[in-house]
Design a protein around this motif. Sequence first.
Motif, mmCIF file in Angstrom:
data_model
loop_
_atom_site.group_PDB
_atom_site.id
_atom_site.type_symbol
_atom_site.label_atom_id
_atom_site.label_comp_id
_atom_site.label_asym_id
_atom_site.label_seq_id
_atom_site.Cartn_x
_atom_site.Cartn_y
_atom_site.Cartn_z
ATOM 1 N N ARG A 1 0.831 -1.211 0.029
ATOM 2 C CA ARG A 1 0.006 -0.044 0.084
ATOM 3 C C ARG A 1 0.890 1.066 0.016
ATOM 4 O O ARG A 1 0.578 2.292 -0.544
ATOM 5 N N LYS A 2 1.905 1.123 0.692
ATOM 6 C CA LYS A 2 3.040 2.077 0.587
ATOM 7 C C LYS A 2 3.449 2.612 -0.611
ATOM 8 O O LYS A 2 3.589 3.631 -1.149
ATOM 9 N N ALA A 3 3.890 1.628 -1.460
ATOM 10 C CA ALA A 3 4.121 1.549 -2.766
ATOM 11 C C ALA A 3 3.005 2.310 -3.925
ATOM 12 O O ALA A 3 3.314 3.246 -4.533
ATOM 13 N N ALA A 4 1.796 1.829 -3.637
ATOM 14 C CA ALA A 4 0.719 2.169 -4.221
ATOM 15 C C ALA A 4 0.454 3.658 -4.233
ATOM 16 O O ALA A 4 -0.168 4.378 -4.988
ATOM 17 N N SER A 5 0.668 4.143 -3.166
ATOM 18 C CA SER A 5 0.261 5.543 -2.647
ATOM 19 C C SER A 5 1.371 6.553 -2.686
ATOM 20 O O SER A 5 1.201 7.668 -2.594
ATOM 21 N N LEU A 6 2.416 6.173 -3.541
ATOM 22 C CA LEU A 6 3.467 7.022 -3.810
ATOM 23 C C LEU A 6 3.009 8.300 -4.992
ATOM 24 O O LEU A 6 2.166 7.800 -5.605
ATOM 25 N N ASP A 7 3.744 9.285 -4.626
ATOM 26 C CA ASP A 7 3.367 10.248 -5.606
ATOM 27 C C ASP A 7 4.280 10.340 -7.041
ATOM 28 O O ASP A 7 5.471 10.092 -6.696
ATOM 29 N N PRO A 8 3.612 10.156 -8.127
ATOM 30 C CA PRO A 8 4.496 9.712 -9.305
ATOM 31 C C PRO A 8 5.480 10.759 -9.403
ATOM 32 O O PRO A 8 6.575 10.374 -9.952
ATOM 33 N N ILE A 9 5.170 11.890 -9.071
ATOM 34 C CA ILE A 9 6.419 13.187 -9.239
ATOM 35 C C ILE A 9 7.357 12.943 -8.325
ATOM 36 O O ILE A 9 8.677 12.800 -8.962
ATOM 37 N N GLU A 10 7.029 12.786 -6.972
ATOM 38 C CA GLU A 10 8.053 12.684 -6.218
ATOM 39 C C GLU A 10 8.863 11.293 -6.465
ATOM 40 O O GLU A 10 10.272 11.299 -6.471
ATOM 41 N N ALA A 11 8.101 10.067 -7.038
ATOM 42 C CA ALA A 11 8.849 8.807 -7.085
ATOM 43 C C ALA A 11 9.793 9.087 -8.336
ATOM 44 O O ALA A 11 11.047 8.647 -8.275
ATOM 45 N N LEU A 12 9.517 9.912 -9.481
ATOM 46 C CA LEU A 12 10.456 9.754 -10.477
ATOM 47 C C LEU A 12 11.833 10.877 -10.327
ATOM 48 O O LEU A 12 12.590 10.596 -10.821
ATOM 49 N N ARG A 13 11.494 11.573 -9.229
ATOM 50 C CA ARG A 13 12.509 12.295 -8.959
ATOM 51 C C ARG A 13 13.593 11.659 -7.793
ATOM 52 O O ARG A 13 14.743 12.154 -7.725
ATOM 53 N N TYR A 14 13.044 10.539 -7.405
ATOM 54 C CA TYR A 14 13.894 9.678 -6.225
ATOM 55 C C TYR A 14 15.131 9.420 -6.975
ATOM 56 O O TYR A 14 15.010 8.628 -7.957
ATOM 57 N N GLU A 15 16.264 9.439 -6.153
ATOM 58 C CA GLU A 15 17.457 8.979 -6.627
ATOM 59 C C GLU A 15 17.841 7.671 -5.713
ATOM 60 O O GLU A 15 17.969 7.834 -4.690
#
Lengths: 253, 406
Positions: free
Chosen positions: B392-406
């Motif tokens: 559920r933690k994975a599913a609720s990630l914000d796509p913008i934040e997730a794409l920026r994640y290094e």
Amino acid sequence: MTDAIIRLDAIEKSYHTADQPVLAVRGVTLTIERGEFVAIMGSSGSGKSTLMNILGCLDRPTAGCCWLDGVDVSHLTRDEFSDLRNRKIGFVFQSFNLLARTSALENVELPMLYRRTTLSAREQHEKAMRMLDMVGLSARADHTPSRLSGGQQQRVAIARALINDPVLLLADEPTGNLDTRTSVEILGIFQRLNEQGITVVMVTHETDVAAFAKRIIVMRDGRVRSDLPVEQRTNAEEELRNLPVEPLPEMSA
Amino acid sequence: MRFRVIFQTAFRALRRNKMRSLLTALGIIIGVAAVIAMVGIGNGAKAQVEEQIASMGDNVILIFSGSVSRGGTSSGYGGAGTLTLEDAAAIKREIPGVEAVTPEVQGGARVSFGNQNWSTRLNGVSPEFFDIRRWTFAHGGPFTERDVRTSAKVAVIGNTTALQLFGNAEAALGQIVRVRRVPFTIIGVLGVKGASVMGTDQDDTLVIPYTSAMKRVLGTKTLPRITLSVEKGRPLAPVQEELTQLLQQRHRIGPDRDPDYFVRSQEEIATMATATSKVMTMLLGSIAGVSLIVGGIGIMNIMLVSVTERTREIGIRLAIGARGNDILLQFLIEAITLSSLGGIVGVGLGLGTAKILSSAFAWPVSITPGPIIFAFLFSAAVGIFFGFYPARKAASLDPIEALRYE
């Protein structure tokens, strides 16, 4: 508004930071017609990335309305946003964003897996192969991203972006990680796709790159500062002829 | 997204980190294996007890003499010697439905033959004993009523005792052994019966007429125990009731006096023994169950790490149109796959362990499909339960934040 792919009406976007709200986009109104090739320019902090996220249905504006392909997307749910991204928008990123340890072909197939109306495995496979062929990489379909050059990775990303026949191709600094020659090759692909009728919106901070587009929108402090057609457009094929070394790889279709 | 694709994605993700997947699944593997092996051993013990009880006769009632305590020391059951031969005779005479009765006197005795000697359990009984206990003869036969009347110096020997003294069972027949210096002729060798419910070797015994035992060897006049069998098909409870009444009368037990004997049916003893092994099984099973939960926590931990590591991948998937539920399912299936594979391997390992234990230590092991199915389903459930939060933690990630994640 004849055939607008995108219509933004007084879009605002603010973020809540620790001390005070920051207004990243302050009232942007613009229309992008079908078949346009638009470059959005601006320095960092100009709000172009935020605008890009709103155009890409990754983010919601705090105020104003946004229509994508005739649909008001300002009040859609998270899942509806997902579906919209899946069917109507193709993303190309600066850092390619391919899945590691996954073959080029499977990377291209990925958006089809999330379609609500799925194709058969064979149809998916054939379509992905056609797309790879179009960007000149069908010979490397089974290569993983780590075995592809930056330009090749970006071409896989373009094939992936186009697999679900989107109405809009959104490119965020697509040449930011590429050398000059490869950049021109990639921009050449965009120009060809645009000639075939695909609407392209590209965010960049380089004037050279923006010159490949037909229209340049310059953002500053969250507002549109200028919105002008390109008078002396750079043609990728001519440019490549002027650059030394090998010519643009063969592209079918 | 089709399930086939989701499973493919899950398998691929697990294959990428083979070592990590194996270590994570190890918790489940060990847990499931422990459940299977423990329950197998527990059930095996229970089955063995039940089998022994059945072989001893389920229509048997035992009457024990009460205990005496003098100066704080208790003699234990049978120590008071409150039962007599007359009691035994009265039971046979007066209680309807009683098939056979035998008085029993017992004592340890050193038995010698030539220069061999062996300490065994001496059992003084009537010939009915062998019928009541359903004890067959390997060689020879039982002594008779006449032997009892004449306090004959004849004996029936258990298999273990015979082997100790004579090296082989058949050789015992017709030999004369000395029991506390009294010579007895061996007229029968008992069939093998194995260990009792309580774990003692039933074949380590010497059985002689009770009269001989009381007069010639042990020198007692009272009985620690009377054993009787009830006619086939007759319920035990009414017989037990009548026995109690008869003994109350004979021993003059009133409301102001506690009985100096007690009556137990073989059934009750059996229930007690199986209850003990049932508790053991449950205890072992629940300890193993705890290790399954610990394994589940391991899965949750690694799934959380995995979600963090693959934030960017999640961002990409979201950007190209994956719904939150697609991502949730992907990680949940991964956790379930991990725990179910662990479950399957664990079942195999558990069966193997049970087999090794049963052959190495001659433990009775009884494997039924029940615990196997339960352990497997439980491991899958552990995957769902502990995989849900990371998914559920994975599913609720914000796509913008997730794409920026290094």
